[in-house]
Design a protein around this motif. Structure first.
Motif, PDB file in Angstrom:
ATOM      1  N   LEU A 175       0.798  -1.226   0.000  1.00  0.00           N
ATOM      2  CA  LEU A 175       0.000   0.000   0.000  1.00  0.00           C
ATOM      3  C   LEU A 175       0.833   1.280   0.000  1.00  0.00           C
ATOM      4  N   ASN A 176       2.081   1.203   0.458  1.00  0.00           N
ATOM      5  CA  ASN A 176       2.813   2.441   0.702  1.00  0.00           C
ATOM      6  C   ASN A 176       3.143   3.241  -0.553  1.00  0.00           C
ATOM      7  N   GLN A 177       3.251   2.614  -1.712  1.00  0.00           N
ATOM      8  CA  GLN A 177       3.503   3.392  -2.923  1.00  0.00           C
ATOM      9  C   GLN A 177       2.296   4.265  -3.263  1.00  0.00           C
ATOM     10  N   SER A 178       1.107   3.781  -2.979  1.00  0.00           N
ATOM     11  CA  SER A 178      -0.095   4.591  -3.178  1.00  0.00           C
ATOM     12  C   SER A 178      -0.189   5.697  -2.131  1.00  0.00           C
ATOM     13  N   ALA A 179       0.405   5.479  -0.977  1.00  0.00           N
ATOM     14  CA  ALA A 179       0.352   6.462   0.109  1.00  0.00           C
ATOM     15  C   ALA A 179       1.345   7.595  -0.089  1.00  0.00           C
ATOM     16  N   LEU A 180       2.274   7.453  -1.025  1.00  0.00           N
ATOM     17  CA  LEU A 180       3.290   8.497  -1.224  1.00  0.00           C
ATOM     18  C   LEU A 180       2.685   9.856  -1.528  1.00  0.00           C
ATOM     19  N   VAL A 181       1.562   9.904  -2.218  1.00  0.00           N
ATOM     20  CA  VAL A 181       0.953  11.197  -2.546  1.00  0.00           C
ATOM     21  C   VAL A 181       0.411  11.895  -1.299  1.00  0.00           C
ATOM     22  N   TYR A 182       0.187  11.148  -0.229  1.00  0.00           N
ATOM     23  CA  TYR A 182      -0.357  11.708   1.008  1.00  0.00           C
ATOM     24  C   TYR A 182       0.685  11.855   2.108  1.00  0.00           C
ATOM     25  N   VAL A 183       1.928  11.518   1.826  1.00  0.00           N
ATOM     26  CA  VAL A 183       2.927  11.451   2.889  1.00  0.00           C
ATOM     27  C   VAL A 183       3.156  12.816   3.545  1.00  0.00           C
ATOM     28  N   GLU A 184       3.043  13.910   2.811  1.00  0.00           N
ATOM     29  CA  GLU A 184       3.206  15.229   3.430  1.00  0.00           C
ATOM     30  C   GLU A 184       2.137  15.461   4.492  1.00  0.00           C
ATOM     31  N   SER A 185       0.897  15.126   4.176  1.00  0.00           N
ATOM     32  CA  SER A 185      -0.190  15.265   5.155  1.00  0.00           C
ATOM     33  C   SER A 185       0.011  14.337   6.335  1.00  0.00           C
ATOM     34  N   VAL A 186       0.506  13.136   6.074  1.00  0.00           N
ATOM     35  CA  VAL A 186       0.759  12.176   7.146  1.00  0.00           C
ATOM     36  C   VAL A 186       1.806  12.726   8.110  1.00  0.00           C
ATOM     37  N   VAL A 187       2.873  13.302   7.583  1.00  0.00           N
ATOM     38  CA  VAL A 187       3.929  13.861   8.425  1.00  0.00           C
ATOM     39  C   VAL A 187       3.398  15.046   9.226  1.00  0.00           C
ATOM     40  N   VAL A 188       2.590  15.897   8.598  1.00  0.00           N
ATOM     41  CA  VAL A 188       2.026  17.050   9.309  1.00  0.00           C
ATOM     42  C   VAL A 188       1.137  16.592  10.464  1.00  0.00           C
ATOM     43  N   VAL A 189       0.299  15.590  10.230  1.00  0.00           N
ATOM     44  CA  VAL A 189      -0.572  15.070  11.294  1.00  0.00           C
ATOM     45  C   VAL A 189       0.272  14.468  12.414  1.00  0.00           C
ATOM     46  N   ALA A 190       1.288  13.710  12.044  1.00  0.00           N
ATOM     47  CA  ALA A 190       2.144  13.111  13.073  1.00  0.00           C
ATOM     48  C   ALA A 190       2.827  14.184  13.906  1.00  0.00           C
ATOM     49  N   LEU A 191       3.429  15.158  13.250  1.00  0.00           N
ATOM     50  CA  LEU A 191       4.135  16.213  13.977  1.00  0.00           C
ATOM     51  C   LEU A 191       3.195  17.046  14.848  1.00  0.00           C
ATOM     52  N   SER A 192       1.984  17.275  14.370  1.00  0.00           N
ATOM     53  CA  SER A 192       1.041  18.081  15.151  1.00  0.00           C
ATOM     54  C   SER A 192       0.564  17.363  16.407  1.00  0.00           C
ATOM     55  N   ASN A 193       0.744  16.058  16.449  1.00  0.00           N
ATOM     56  CA  ASN A 193       0.337  15.299  17.635  1.00  0.00           C
ATOM     57  C   ASN A 193       1.487  14.995  18.594  1.00  0.00           C
ATOM     58  N   PHE A 194       2.690  15.442  18.279  1.00  0.00           N
ATOM     59  CA  PHE A 194       3.825  15.240  19.190  1.00  0.00           C
ATOM     60  C   PHE A 194       3.607  15.962  20.515  1.00  0.00           C
ATOM     61  N   GLY A 195       2.861  17.045  20.510  1.00  0.00           N
ATOM     62  CA  GLY A 195       2.648  17.819  21.729  1.00  0.00           C
ATOM     63  C   GLY A 195       1.393  17.453  22.491  1.00  0.00           C
ATOM     64  N   SER A 196       0.750  16.381  22.121  1.00  0.00           N
ATOM     65  CA  SER A 196      -0.465  15.970  22.810  1.00  0.00           C
ATOM     66  C   SER A 196      -0.192  15.689  24.285  1.00  0.00           C
ATOM     67  N   PRO A 197      -1.123  16.045  25.163  1.00  0.00           N
ATOM     68  CA  PRO A 197      -0.927  15.730  26.579  1.00  0.00           C
ATOM     69  C   PRO A 197      -1.123  14.243  26.882  1.00  0.00           C
ATOM     70  N   LEU A 198      -1.617  13.489  25.923  1.00  0.00           N
ATOM     71  CA  LEU A 198      -1.896  12.064  26.132  1.00  0.00           C
ATOM     72  C   LEU A 198      -0.787  11.201  25.534  1.00  0.00           C
ATOM     73  N   TRP A 199      -0.230  10.332  26.361  1.00  0.00           N
ATOM     74  CA  TRP A 199       0.856   9.464  25.923  1.00  0.00           C
ATOM     75  C   TRP A 199       0.452   8.567  24.747  1.00  0.00           C
ATOM     76  N   PRO A 200      -0.695   7.930  24.720  1.00  0.00           N
ATOM     77  CA  PRO A 200      -1.016   7.065  23.574  1.00  0.00           C
ATOM     78  C   PRO A 200      -1.034   7.829  22.246  1.00  0.00           C
ATOM     79  N   VAL A 201      -1.475   9.065  22.260  1.00  0.00           N
ATOM     80  CA  VAL A 201      -1.503   9.875  21.036  1.00  0.00           C
ATOM     81  C   VAL A 201      -0.079  10.213  20.610  1.00  0.00           C
ATOM     82  N   ARG A 202       0.762  10.641  21.541  1.00  0.00           N
ATOM     83  CA  ARG A 202       2.161  10.947  21.215  1.00  0.00           C
ATOM     84  C   ARG A 202       2.885   9.714  20.698  1.00  0.00           C
TER      85      ARG A 202
END
Length: 100
Positions: free
Chosen positions: A41-68
């Protein structure tokens, strides 16, 4: 009456419900992580990888450990998708420095 299952956290003054429950945000990030990680699946996901990275980075500061934690897993797999993984040592290589 039915007794509540035991928990690993005790204390009446703390609200640990969010830490112990299965959060929808964590489930969603695990699904995204699977898509990014799965070689079929990951070759199809390449077009969305920028959004995936943005979502991941935006959740690094979550107060909840499972989300981080889920965000870190998603970021690591997106990084591997973008930059590759050193197959010999199963670690990341960037500028001659290896990270396991």
């Amino acid at each position: 009456t039915e007794e509540a299952p035991p928990t690993f956290v005790s204390g009446d003054d703390c609200d640990f419900d969010a830490e112990l429950s299965d959060l929808p945000a964590v489930r969603a990030m695990h699904v995204v992580d699977y898509v990014v990680r799965d070689f079929r699946l990951n070759q199809s996901a390449l077009v969305y990888v920028e959004s995936v990275v943005v979502v991941a980075l935006s959740n690094f500061g979550s107060p909840l450990w499972p989300v981080r934690n889920a965000a870190l897993q998603v970021f690591a797999d997106a990084f591997a998708l973008l930059f590759g993984r050193n197959r010999e040592t199963s670690s990341f290589a960037l500028s001659g420095v290896h990270y396991s």
